[in-house]
Design a protein around this motif. Structure first.
Motif, PDB file in Angstrom:
ATOM      1  N   ALA A  64       5.615  -2.507 -10.020  1.00 51.38           N
ATOM      2  CA  ALA A  64       5.583  -2.384  -8.540  1.00 51.38           C
ATOM      3  C   ALA A  64       6.950  -2.846  -7.704  1.00 51.38           C
ATOM      4  CB  ALA A  64       3.898  -3.261  -7.753  1.00 51.38           C
ATOM      5  N   LEU A  65       7.941  -4.472  -8.531  1.00 54.25           N
ATOM      6  CA  LEU A  65       8.656  -4.605  -7.634  1.00 54.25           C
ATOM      7  C   LEU A  65       9.846  -4.110  -7.963  1.00 54.25           C
ATOM      8  CD1 LEU A  65       8.472  -7.732  -6.789  1.00 54.25           C
ATOM      9  CD2 LEU A  65       9.689  -8.511  -8.868  1.00 54.25           C
ATOM     10  N   HIS A  66       9.724  -2.520  -8.671  1.00 52.65           N
ATOM     11  CA  HIS A  66      10.747  -2.147  -8.924  1.00 52.65           C
ATOM     12  C   HIS A  66      10.299  -0.892  -7.843  1.00 52.65           C
ATOM     13  CE1 HIS A  66      11.450   2.743  -9.917  1.00 52.65           C
ATOM     14  NE2 HIS A  66      12.904   1.883 -10.527  1.00 52.65           N
ATOM     15  N   ASP A  67       9.363  -0.551  -7.150  1.00 50.23           N
ATOM     16  CA  ASP A  67       9.411   0.418  -6.227  1.00 50.23           C
ATOM     17  C   ASP A  67       9.528  -0.553  -5.178  1.00 50.23           C
ATOM     18  OD1 ASP A  67       8.891   2.036  -8.002  1.00 50.23           O
ATOM     19  OD2 ASP A  67       6.377   1.997  -7.766  1.00 50.23           O
ATOM     20  N   LEU A  68       9.545  -1.536  -4.901  1.00 48.09           N
ATOM     21  CA  LEU A  68       9.623  -2.450  -3.902  1.00 48.09           C
ATOM     22  C   LEU A  68      11.197  -2.378  -3.362  1.00 48.09           C
ATOM     23  CD1 LEU A  68       6.509  -5.281  -3.806  1.00 48.09           C
ATOM     24  CD2 LEU A  68       7.311  -3.918  -1.857  1.00 48.09           C
ATOM     25  N   ALA A  69      11.669  -2.698  -4.322  1.00 48.75           N
ATOM     26  CA  ALA A  69      13.245  -3.117  -4.465  1.00 48.75           C
ATOM     27  C   ALA A  69      13.499  -1.612  -3.713  1.00 48.75           C
ATOM     28  CB  ALA A  69      13.611  -3.957  -6.164  1.00 48.75           C
ATOM     29  N   ASP A 107       0.737  -1.438  -0.105  1.00 49.51           N
ATOM     30  CA  ASP A 107       0.242   0.321  -0.097  1.00 49.51           C
ATOM     31  C   ASP A 107       0.741   1.529   0.045  1.00 49.51           C
ATOM     32  OD1 ASP A 107      -2.596  -1.364   0.004  1.00 49.51           O
ATOM     33  OD2 ASP A 107      -2.560  -1.352   1.977  1.00 49.51           O
ATOM     34  N   LYS A 108       2.301   1.358   0.215  1.00 47.71           N
ATOM     35  CA  LYS A 108       2.921   2.389   0.454  1.00 47.71           C
ATOM     36  C   LYS A 108       3.739   2.621  -1.198  1.00 47.71           C
ATOM     37  CE  LYS A 108       4.304   0.599   4.881  1.00 47.71           C
ATOM     38  NZ  LYS A 108       4.806   0.758   5.992  1.00 47.71           N
ATOM     39  N   LEU A 109       3.270   1.291  -1.469  1.00 45.29           N
ATOM     40  CA  LEU A 109       4.200   1.857  -2.938  1.00 45.29           C
ATOM     41  C   LEU A 109       2.861   3.021  -3.759  1.00 45.29           C
ATOM     42  CD1 LEU A 109       4.830  -1.774  -4.233  1.00 45.29           C
ATOM     43  CD2 LEU A 109       6.206   0.023  -2.876  1.00 45.29           C
ATOM     44  N   GLN A 110       4.023   3.587  -5.066  1.00 40.96           N
ATOM     45  CA  GLN A 110       3.235   4.652  -5.861  1.00 40.96           C
ATOM     46  C   GLN A 110       1.812   4.345  -6.143  1.00 40.96           C
ATOM     47  OE1 GLN A 110       5.776   5.766  -8.954  1.00 40.96           O
ATOM     48  NE2 GLN A 110       4.204   7.390  -9.569  1.00 40.96           N
ATOM     49  N   ASP A 111       1.448   2.706  -6.987  1.00 39.67           N
ATOM     50  CA  ASP A 111       0.696   2.096  -7.209  1.00 39.67           C
ATOM     51  C   ASP A 111      -0.101   0.995  -7.038  1.00 39.67           C
ATOM     52  OD1 ASP A 111       0.158   4.048  -9.473  1.00 39.67           O
ATOM     53  OD2 ASP A 111       1.030   3.693 -11.117  1.00 39.67           O
ATOM     54  N   GLY A 112       0.546   0.872  -5.691  1.00 38.91           N
ATOM     55  CA  GLY A 112       0.629  -0.418  -4.766  1.00 38.91           C
ATOM     56  C   GLY A 112      -0.910  -0.819  -4.029  1.00 38.91           C
ATOM     57  N   LYS A 113      -1.593   0.159  -4.134  1.00 38.77           N
ATOM     58  CA  LYS A 113      -2.838  -0.609  -3.615  1.00 38.77           C
ATOM     59  C   LYS A 113      -3.735  -1.023  -4.855  1.00 38.77           C
ATOM     60  CE  LYS A 113      -7.207   1.184  -1.027  1.00 38.77           C
ATOM     61  NZ  LYS A 113      -7.576   2.088  -0.161  1.00 38.77           N
ATOM     62  N   ALA A 114      -3.834  -0.519  -5.881  1.00 41.50           N
ATOM     63  CA  ALA A 114      -4.131  -0.822  -7.053  1.00 41.50           C
ATOM     64  C   ALA A 114      -3.438  -2.126  -6.928  1.00 41.50           C
ATOM     65  CB  ALA A 114      -4.027   0.559  -8.329  1.00 41.50           C
TER      66      ALA A 114
END
Length: 136
Positions: free
Chosen positions: A104-109, A47-54
């Motif tokens: 999404a994985l980019h943002d998580l990494a 949920d903290k990611l840029q488009d994580g919730k979607a």
């Protein structure tokens, strides 16, 4: 941490979303070697990611957990040609899906690198992962 930064650079600069995904995946494996802890961290940070919730809602609509989706429908599907499901690099839908997942994985990494997870002391490397000495 330097290996994670190198993998991040390779993923970011790659023209292949498939290669980028796998590099970002490796960063999470480096930062959180224990599978159960890794997926708990991913679920806590989606949920903290840029488009994580979607993205999280999209994954949940597939009817499987985020863990199973990332592991089976993405990582294993990219790394193995004989497993089901598989990803076809020439299929537009597969490429679009993995592009969204790689984002999404980019943002998580990035979040794992910035959070200092990779700075935590680790125990000794397992025997099977040691580099072999070469003759010469």
């Amino acid at each position: 941490k330097w290996l994670a930064l190198a993998l991040y650079k390779e993923g970011k600069n790659s023209s292949s979303v498939f290669y980028a995904f796998l590099n970002y995946w490796k960063i999470l494996e480096l930062g959180i070697p224990d599978e159960k802890s890794r997926y708990a961290w991913v679920e806590a940070n989606v949920d903290k990611l840029q488009d994580g919730k979607a993205w999280g809602e999209y994954v949940l609509q597939t009817g499987i957990s985020i863990r199973e989706y990332l592991e089976k429908s993405c990582r294993d599907a990219l790394a193995h040609a004989k497993m089901y499901p598989t990803v076809d690099p020439d299929d537009y839908e597969d490429k679009s899906r993995i592009r969204r997942d790689a984002d999404a994985l980019h943002d998580l990494a990035r979040r794992s690198i910035e959070s200092g997870i990779l700075d935590q002391p680790r125990g000794p490397r397992p025997k099977g992962n040691r580099r072999r000495k070469t003759k010469g």
